[in-house]
Design a protein around this motif. Structure first.
Motif, mmCIF file in Angstrom:
data_model
loop_
_atom_site.group_PDB
_atom_site.id
_atom_site.type_symbol
_atom_site.label_atom_id
_atom_site.label_comp_id
_atom_site.label_asym_id
_atom_site.label_seq_id
_atom_site.Cartn_x
_atom_site.Cartn_y
_atom_site.Cartn_z
ATOM 1 N N GLU A 1 -14.952 4.118 9.897
ATOM 2 C CA GLU A 1 -13.706 3.815 10.596
ATOM 3 C C GLU A 1 -12.595 3.473 9.601
ATOM 4 O O GLU A 1 -11.440 3.866 9.785
ATOM 5 C CB GLU A 1 -13.928 2.653 11.566
ATOM 6 C CG GLU A 1 -14.948 2.942 12.666
ATOM 7 C CD GLU A 1 -14.501 4.066 13.590
ATOM 8 O OE1 GLU A 1 -13.612 3.855 14.420
ATOM 9 O OE2 GLU A 1 -15.058 5.183 13.469
ATOM 10 N N GLN A 2 -12.935 2.761 8.529
ATOM 11 C CA GLN A 2 -11.939 2.443 7.496
ATOM 12 C C GLN A 2 -11.494 3.709 6.771
ATOM 13 O O GLN A 2 -10.299 3.898 6.487
ATOM 14 C CB GLN A 2 -12.523 1.448 6.499
ATOM 15 C CG GLN A 2 -12.792 0.066 7.073
ATOM 16 C CD GLN A 2 -13.712 -0.763 6.188
ATOM 17 O OE1 GLN A 2 -14.013 -0.380 5.051
ATOM 18 N NE2 GLN A 2 -14.176 -1.897 6.701
ATOM 19 N N ALA A 3 -12.455 4.585 6.468
ATOM 20 C CA ALA A 3 -12.127 5.818 5.736
ATOM 21 C C ALA A 3 -11.209 6.718 6.557
ATOM 22 O O ALA A 3 -10.310 7.371 6.008
ATOM 23 C CB ALA A 3 -13.404 6.565 5.367
ATOM 24 N N ARG A 4 -11.411 6.740 7.862
ATOM 25 C CA ARG A 4 -10.585 7.587 8.721
ATOM 26 C C ARG A 4 -9.108 7.200 8.621
ATOM 27 O O ARG A 4 -8.228 8.050 8.754
ATOM 28 C CB ARG A 4 -11.051 7.483 10.166
ATOM 29 C CG ARG A 4 -12.371 8.183 10.443
ATOM 30 C CD ARG A 4 -12.854 7.842 11.835
ATOM 31 N NE ARG A 4 -11.903 8.293 12.829
ATOM 32 C CZ ARG A 4 -12.076 9.348 13.633
ATOM 33 N NH1 ARG A 4 -13.186 10.066 13.535
ATOM 34 N NH2 ARG A 4 -11.168 9.693 14.511
ATOM 35 N N ASP A 5 -8.860 5.918 8.410
ATOM 36 C CA ASP A 5 -7.473 5.459 8.309
ATOM 37 C C ASP A 5 -6.783 5.960 7.038
ATOM 38 O O ASP A 5 -5.564 5.881 6.923
ATOM 39 C CB ASP A 5 -7.425 3.927 8.361
ATOM 40 C CG ASP A 5 -7.871 3.379 9.712
ATOM 41 O OD1 ASP A 5 -7.773 4.121 10.709
ATOM 42 O OD2 ASP A 5 -8.333 2.226 9.773
ATOM 43 N N LYS A 6 -7.576 6.456 6.070
ATOM 44 C CA LYS A 6 -7.015 6.961 4.813
ATOM 45 C C LYS A 6 -6.869 8.474 4.800
ATOM 46 O O LYS A 6 -6.438 9.056 3.805
ATOM 47 C CB LYS A 6 -7.913 6.541 3.633
ATOM 48 C CG LYS A 6 -8.147 5.040 3.508
ATOM 49 C CD LYS A 6 -9.133 4.759 2.376
ATOM 50 C CE LYS A 6 -9.522 3.298 2.296
ATOM 51 N NZ LYS A 6 -10.538 3.047 1.244
ATOM 52 N N VAL A 7 -7.270 9.124 5.906
ATOM 53 C CA VAL A 7 -7.270 10.589 5.980
ATOM 54 C C VAL A 7 -6.318 11.021 7.086
ATOM 55 O O VAL A 7 -6.236 10.387 8.137
ATOM 56 C CB VAL A 7 -8.700 11.105 6.273
ATOM 57 C CG1 VAL A 7 -8.698 12.620 6.453
ATOM 58 C CG2 VAL A 7 -9.662 10.701 5.157
ATOM 59 N N GLU A 8 -5.604 12.123 6.844
ATOM 60 C CA GLU A 8 -4.708 12.646 7.876
ATOM 61 C C GLU A 8 -5.506 12.945 9.148
ATOM 62 O O GLU A 8 -6.527 13.632 9.102
ATOM 63 C CB GLU A 8 -4.051 13.929 7.386
ATOM 64 C CG GLU A 8 -3.106 13.759 6.216
ATOM 65 C CD GLU A 8 -2.643 15.105 5.708
ATOM 66 O OE1 GLU A 8 -1.543 15.530 6.108
ATOM 67 O OE2 GLU A 8 -3.383 15.739 4.932
ATOM 68 N N SER A 9 -5.007 12.435 10.267
ATOM 69 C CA SER A 9 -5.745 12.578 11.525
ATOM 70 C C SER A 9 -5.930 14.043 11.914
ATOM 71 O O SER A 9 -6.917 14.393 12.578
ATOM 72 C CB SER A 9 -5.030 11.818 12.642
ATOM 73 O OG SER A 9 -3.709 12.300 12.808
ATOM 74 N N ARG A 10 -5.008 14.919 11.498
ATOM 75 C CA ARG A 10 -5.121 16.335 11.859
ATOM 76 C C ARG A 10 -6.311 17.014 11.190
ATOM 77 O O ARG A 10 -6.700 18.127 11.578
ATOM 78 C CB ARG A 10 -3.832 17.077 11.489
ATOM 79 C CG ARG A 10 -3.563 17.135 9.994
ATOM 80 C CD ARG A 10 -2.289 17.895 9.644
ATOM 81 N NE ARG A 10 -2.053 17.926 8.213
ATOM 82 C CZ ARG A 10 -2.635 18.776 7.392
ATOM 83 N NH1 ARG A 10 -3.485 19.666 7.852
ATOM 84 N NH2 ARG A 10 -2.358 18.745 6.089
ATOM 85 N N ARG A 11 -6.899 16.355 10.200
ATOM 86 C CA ARG A 11 -8.045 16.938 9.496
ATOM 87 C C ARG A 11 -9.381 16.493 10.085
ATOM 88 O O ARG A 11 -10.440 16.879 9.596
ATOM 89 C CB ARG A 11 -7.989 16.579 8.007
ATOM 90 C CG ARG A 11 -6.767 17.151 7.291
ATOM 91 C CD ARG A 11 -6.728 16.725 5.847
ATOM 92 N NE ARG A 11 -7.830 17.285 5.066
ATOM 93 C CZ ARG A 11 -8.149 16.881 3.838
ATOM 94 N NH1 ARG A 11 -7.446 15.919 3.249
ATOM 95 N NH2 ARG A 11 -9.156 17.445 3.184
ATOM 96 N N ILE A 12 -9.355 15.668 11.144
ATOM 97 C CA ILE A 12 -10.584 15.162 11.760
ATOM 98 C C ILE A 12 -10.546 15.448 13.253
ATOM 99 O O ILE A 12 -9.551 15.182 13.927
ATOM 100 C CB ILE A 12 -10.744 13.646 11.537
ATOM 101 C CG1 ILE A 12 -10.777 13.308 10.050
ATOM 102 C CG2 ILE A 12 -12.024 13.146 12.213
ATOM 103 C CD1 ILE A 12 -10.890 11.829 9.755
#
Length: 358
Positions: free
Chosen positions: A268-279
């Motif tokens: 969940e923490q890592a997701r905040d560092k990645v562009e949401s359009r890539r997940i």
């Protein structure tokens, strides 16, 4: 190559020596793994030295499936591998990114032997939990093995403590090695369109994965953790029984809960560092209720080409899969000293964020 593998390798070896009561067979198996991972590291570096252009290659637009056990990751991996434009990771090349012999590529032959021996003698129950065949598609966690920066090793206590202390830079080094292995495989057989990869271990450092491979997209599978945790415990019990006879189910349950709660928090923490359009998030219920519609949504939302030929192959695969009898893999939370209430409470925030129900 660099010596970033030394510290984690030494931590793992120290843990095997001090924290684990290995059987004679377990000792030999662990030793064989370590030697194999070191040889893989050498062979990858030797291949890069021989062909420096490997490091200039892109790993084209991987679709990376990430999610805990029992969330449909294996089914989805097989589905996405049906695309004629997809380049899945096959078991024999996951185990040996470079052939151990120079003149003749023996990887397929070796892979067939390993798969037959594992399914027949070493882990006859494994196919109840995870299809294991020579041609795969197989998990890409194998490609992290030579880095020794690998969550698969976390059941070893001292290694687990080391792993938890590591900064982002450590995981960046691990995924640099992962990318290099993929570049070698891309050199050997280029993807027609894109790669398809899959492993639960990526939840620990999805941001490092995405930094290493900027063109990647993640399909993050989810399911209520009361369905996930007992399977996770059962999988680990089967694997660890190869190395030791001293497995206590209650301690196993507590350990797997500890690892899983941290893994979910890190994801969940890592997701905040990645562009949401890539997940893209995918609920297990959506996948199993209409697999073809789920795959279509993945392609539409992430910008991949969905073709009539791909759908035809999807339908053929699903027909074969449904006609294939499989022994049932049974497990319960209670056999590992856990309860639905305890698991639901521990993952309440995760369930709420992704709308997960038992």
């Amino acid at each position: 190559g660099d010596d970033s593998y030394r510290e984690p390798c030494e931590e793992f070896l120290a843990g095997l020596r001090d924290d684990v009561s290995l059987t004679p067979f377990g000792h030999q198996l662990a030793r064989a793994h370590v030697v194999d991972w070191l040889e893989q590291r050498l062979s990858i570096q030797r291949e890069v030295n021989r062909h420096p252009a490997i490091l200039d290659l892109d790993v084209p637009r991987p679709l990376v499936i990430v999610g805990p056990p029992r969330t449909g990751t294996t089914l989805l991996n097989h589905l996405l591998a049906q695309d004629p434009a997809a380049r899945p990771l096959r078991t024999w090349e996951a185990m040996w990114p470079v052939s151990p012999t120079r003149r003749v590529d023996v990887r397929r032959w070796l892979g067939g032997i390993v798969v037959w021996f594992a399914n027949r003698w070493v882990m006859p129950d494994w196919n109840r939990m995870h299809p294991f065949t020579r041609e795969g598609p197989e998990e890409c966690a194998f490609l992290l093995a030579h880095t020794f920066i690998n969550p698969v090793l976390m059941p070893v206590r001292s290694y687990r403590e080391w792993f938890r202390r590591q900064p982002d830079e450590t995981f960046d080094r691990g995924y640099a090695g992962y990318r290099r292995a993929l570049q070698v495989l891309q050199w050997q057989q280029p993807a027609a369109g894109h790669w398809v990869l899959k492993s639960p271990v990526h939840v620990w450092a999805m941001d490092a994965l995405m930094r290493a491979i900027p063109g990647a997209h993640i399909v993050h599978t989810h399911r209520h953790m009361t369905q996930v945790i007992p399977s996770y415990c059962s999988l680990q019990a089967v694997l660890l029984s190869l190395y030791t006879n001293e497995l206590d189910p209650t301690r196993m349950g507590a350990l797997m809960m500890d690892i899983a709660t941290e893994a979910v928090a890190r994801s969940e923490q890592a997701r905040d560092k990645v562009e949401s359009r890539r997940i893209l998030d995918l609920d297990y219920r959506e996948l199993v209720s209409d697999p073809i519609a789920a795959v279509r949504r993945i392609y539409d939302e992430l910008g991949y080409d969905y073709t009539p030929g791909f759908e035809e192959r999807l339908r053929a695969f699903l027909a074969r899969d449904r006609a294939t009898p499989r022994p049932r893999h049974t497990y319960t939370l209670e056999q590992f000293g856990l309860s639905e209430e305890k698991v639901t409470e521990a993952f309440a925030g995760y369930h709420a964020r992704h709308g997960l129900e038992p």
